[in-house]
Enzyme design. Structure first.
Site, PDB file in Angstrom:
ATOM      1  CB  CYS A   1      -6.890  -7.609   2.474  1.00 22.24           C
ATOM      2  SG  CYS A   1      -5.688  -6.304   2.227  1.00 22.24           S
TER       3      CYS A   1
ATOM      4  N   GLY B   1      -7.122 -15.666  -0.028  1.00 21.91           N
ATOM      5  CA  GLY B   1      -5.936 -15.550   0.824  1.00 21.91           C
ATOM      6  C   GLY B   1      -5.460 -14.117   0.788  1.00 21.91           C
TER       7      GLY B   1
ATOM      8  CB  VAL C   1      -0.975  -0.017   1.204  1.00 27.48           C
ATOM      9  CG1 VAL C   1      -1.662   1.327   1.373  1.00 27.48           C
ATOM     10  CG2 VAL C   1      -2.012  -1.104   0.994  1.00 27.48           C
TER      11      VAL C   1
HETATM   12  P1  NAD Z   1       3.005  -4.610   4.311  1.00 30.71           P
HETATM   13  O1  NAD Z   1       3.233  -5.511   5.448  1.00 30.71           O
HETATM   14  O2  NAD Z   1       3.328  -5.055   2.921  1.00 30.71           O
HETATM   15  O3  NAD Z   1       3.732  -3.228   4.557  1.00 30.71           O
HETATM   16  C1  NAD Z   1       3.743  -2.547   5.760  1.00 30.71           C
HETATM   17  C2  NAD Z   1       5.078  -1.877   5.852  1.00 30.71           C
HETATM   18  O4  NAD Z   1       5.102  -0.981   6.956  1.00 30.71           O
HETATM   19  C3  NAD Z   1       6.227  -2.860   6.069  1.00 30.71           C
HETATM   20  O5  NAD Z   1       7.168  -2.677   5.049  1.00 30.71           O
HETATM   21  C4  NAD Z   1       6.791  -2.446   7.435  1.00 30.71           C
HETATM   22  O6  NAD Z   1       8.185  -2.613   7.518  1.00 30.71           O
HETATM   23  C5  NAD Z   1       6.420  -0.982   7.461  1.00 30.71           C
HETATM   24  N1  NAD Z   1       6.490  -0.370   8.792  1.00 30.71           N
HETATM   25  C6  NAD Z   1       5.982  -0.803   9.949  1.00 30.71           C
HETATM   26  N2  NAD Z   1       6.321   0.028  10.951  1.00 30.71           N
HETATM   27  C7  NAD Z   1       7.047   1.025  10.399  1.00 30.71           C
HETATM   28  C8  NAD Z   1       7.711   2.170  10.908  1.00 30.71           C
HETATM   29  N3  NAD Z   1       7.669   2.456  12.223  1.00 30.71           N
HETATM   30  N4  NAD Z   1       8.372   2.965  10.062  1.00 30.71           N
HETATM   31  C9  NAD Z   1       8.436   2.677   8.745  1.00 30.71           C
HETATM   32  N5  NAD Z   1       7.852   1.592   8.209  1.00 30.71           N
HETATM   33  C10 NAD Z   1       7.171   0.782   9.023  1.00 30.71           C
HETATM   34  O7  NAD Z   1       1.455  -4.225   4.384  1.00 30.71           O
HETATM   35  P2  NAD Z   1       0.515  -3.749   3.186  1.00 30.71           P
HETATM   36  O8  NAD Z   1       0.018  -4.932   2.457  1.00 30.71           O
HETATM   37  O9  NAD Z   1       1.146  -2.631   2.456  1.00 30.71           O
HETATM   38  O10 NAD Z   1      -0.715  -3.181   4.042  1.00 30.71           O
HETATM   39  C11 NAD Z   1      -0.598  -2.012   4.807  1.00 30.71           C
HETATM   40  C12 NAD Z   1      -1.960  -1.662   5.345  1.00 30.71           C
HETATM   41  O11 NAD Z   1      -2.883  -1.443   4.253  1.00 30.71           O
HETATM   42  C13 NAD Z   1      -2.595  -2.766   6.195  1.00 30.71           C
HETATM   43  O12 NAD Z   1      -3.368  -2.169   7.188  1.00 30.71           O
HETATM   44  C14 NAD Z   1      -3.491  -3.490   5.206  1.00 30.71           C
HETATM   45  O13 NAD Z   1      -4.560  -4.131   5.839  1.00 30.71           O
HETATM   46  C15 NAD Z   1      -3.975  -2.345   4.347  1.00 30.71           C
HETATM   47  N6  NAD Z   1      -4.365  -2.728   2.983  1.00 30.71           N
HETATM   48  C16 NAD Z   1      -3.613  -3.629   2.278  1.00 30.71           C
HETATM   49  C17 NAD Z   1      -3.985  -3.935   0.976  1.00 30.71           C
HETATM   50  C18 NAD Z   1      -3.199  -4.949   0.173  1.00 30.71           C
HETATM   51  O14 NAD Z   1      -3.704  -5.402  -0.861  1.00 30.71           O
HETATM   52  N7  NAD Z   1      -1.989  -5.315   0.552  1.00 30.71           N
HETATM   53  C19 NAD Z   1      -5.105  -3.326   0.396  1.00 30.71           C
HETATM   54  C20 NAD Z   1      -5.824  -2.396   1.137  1.00 30.71           C
HETATM   55  C21 NAD Z   1      -5.441  -2.105   2.435  1.00 30.71           C
END
Ligand code: NAD
Length: 453
Positions: free
Chosen positions: A277, A274, A11
């Site tokens: 999300c 899977g 994201v």
């Molecule tokens: P992800 O795990 O791929 O990425 C999260 C990132 O945040 C990681 O790289 C982690 O290292 C970083 N992070 C955590 N703490 C940090 C800090 N203090 N400083 C800097 N970086 C930090 O997760 P994602 O898939 O990108 O999802 C992120 C959010 O968006 C979640 O809440 C998820 O539910 C939501 N979301 C995801 C999707 C999807 O398809 N992946 C779609 C919609 C919403």
């Protein structure tokens, strides 16, 4: 505008590059120095179609940079978007990453003279922005909300299509603490053709869960119908869905054409959803509902059907090969939870592989994206063989199981399987093959929603 984005996962990074493409100046903040360095050279830490191209383009235009310095990024920007992970741990949302970042953002805000907006883009249960994030920001910034802006802006992108979704968003839901916050956030999408929906913080949070739960419900409903169909002689659930999809409320007729909306792909049977999300968000919603005194029985069933859906693959396999799977050599085609991504999080492949290993099977795995050079961490402790071509995967096997609907697999012919496999048994977990073609060519074919009883 100048924007900082915290978190460089699916994201955060996609948000960052798309905002840069819209003309904003973006700094993405990560924790891992190597990943940050690679990103500044145009190398994203994961695969997503067109992401590398877009990243290189915005780097060239000097509209994008990555850093590990959160404080500097905040001081150089007008808006901070928080996109860190919100996993579900022991059935409940884990807000530790959000809390930690809110603390860091609040501390940095203390020294910021001008108005700054903080927006939560991570998926968080209702009341999180108001009751968890806001107090932390206020405590560490020593400012009251209103002096700084606060929004909750849920993300709806689909992995595998993330760049396209981010560049052409179907909606931007802006949960606003106050009018000024919403108006400031909306400036990010000033030149983008989309619908902006302004709500309060809690409604924006709830909208994301409702959207995901709806899609997950359609999938589990379709899988329940498949389970029943498998038990009925001469019923193939694919034919059932053809009939259902012809309802003109699902496929409206315009002139002589039938429109096929994307929602149809959720009213189809397969080996389960899977990814990062649906599984975690349905669980988080159930536990949130329980805390609110609601049972959420429907969503509970959706989750439970999904958890057991990969077992249907084993049921179909046993019905083709016999009950004893010990020492059989079986190919698992597809590891990612869906095509066009290398994401294995909560992929049905993992549950299927687990069951196969428990039964004493020799498992050969292939995925065009999830396994290139490094073994995916999710598989590192599993005694499976990973190979780089489909041919190697199916060679001398007793059965092949399709888990991910990769285009590469859909193109494979009955002749290919017959040539390379010891016993040409196909278990189609995504219904990508023409059943009649496979059966008439002498293969044993079984798929979700068709057991051939
Ligand atoms: P992800 O795990 O791929 O990425 C999260 C990132 O945040 C990681 O790289 C982690 O290292 C970083 N992070 C955590 N703490 C940090 C800090 N203090 N400083 C800097 N970086 C930090 O997760 P994602 O898939 O990108 O999802 C992120 C959010 O968006 C979640 O809440 C998820 O539910 C939501 N979301 C995801 C999707 C999807 O398809 N992946 C779609 C919609 C919403």
């Amino acid at each position: 505008m100048n924007v900082s984005v915290i978190g460089i996962g699916y994201v955060g990074l996609v948000t960052g590059v798309s905002l840069a493409q819209f003309g904003h100046k973006v700094i993405c903040v990560g924790r891992n120095k190597d990943k940050v360095r690679n990103m500044n050279q145009g190398l994203p830490p994961f695969y997503e179609p067109n992401l590398t191209l877009l990243l290189k383009s915005v780097l060239k235009k000097k509209r994008f940079q990555a850093t590990t310095d959160l404080e500097k990024s905040l001081l150089k920007s007008d808006i901070t978007i928080i996109a860190v992970g919100t996993p579900t741990v022991a059935g409940r949302i884990d807000l530790s990453q959000i809390k930690e970042v809110a603390k860091q953002v609040g501390t940095a805000l203390k020294d910021k003279k001008s108005y700054h907006l903080v927006a939560i883009r991570s998926t968080v249960v209702p009341n999180t922005t108001e009751k968890v994030v806001k107090p932390i920001l206020e405590k560490y910034s020593k400012k009251r909300a209103g002096e700084f802006g606060l929004c909750m802006n849920p993300e709806f992108l689909r992995e595998g299509n993330a760049v396209e979704d981010a560049l052409n968003p179907d909606r931007i839901v802006i949960g606003q603490y106050d009018i000024k916050s919403g108006k400031t956030f909306a400036l990010l999408y000033k030149n983008v053709k989309t619908t902006l929906l302004f709500t309060n913080l809690q409604t924006a949070e709830m909208t994301k869960y409702a959207a995901n739960a709806l899609l997950a419900t359609l999938i589990s409903f379709s899988n329940e119908i498949a389970r029943i169909s498998e038990k009925v002689k001469d019923v193939d659930v694919l034919d059932v869905w053809r009939g259902v999809h012809l309802d003109k409320r699902l496929t409206p007729i315009h002139g002589k054409r039938r429109i096929k909306p994307g929602i149809l792909s959720y009213i189809l049977s397969g080996c389960g959803y899977g990814g990062s999300c649906f599984p975690k968000d349905t669980k988080a919603l159930i536990s949130f509902a329980n805390e609110m005194g609601e049972k959420a029985s429907l969503i509970r069933s959706v989750d439970s059907i999904n958890k057991t859906q990969p077992q249907r693959i084993i049921f179909l396999l046993k019905s083709a090969i016999g009950k004893n799977l010990k020492n059989k050599k079986i190919a698992v085609l597809g590891l990612a939870f869906k095509p066009n991504t290398d994401d294995l999080r909560e992929s049905p492949a993992l549950s299927v592989i687990d069951e196969l290993l428990l039964a004493g099977v020799q498992v050969i795995c292939h995925d065009p994206r999830a396994y290139k050079e490094r073994i995916p961490p999710e598989l590192s402790s599993m005694p499976v063989v990973l190979v780089k071509t489909v041919q190697e995967a199916v060679k001398n096997t007793d059965a092949a199981i399709i888990i991910t609907a990769w285009e590469e697999y859909a193109k494979l012919t009955p002749k290919f399987f017959k040539k390379h496999m010891r016993h040409p048994i196909i278990i189609d977990g995504r219904r990508i093959y023409d059943k009649s073609r496979f059966l008439s060519n002498g293969l044993i074919y079984k798929g979700i929603g068709y057991s051939g009883v």
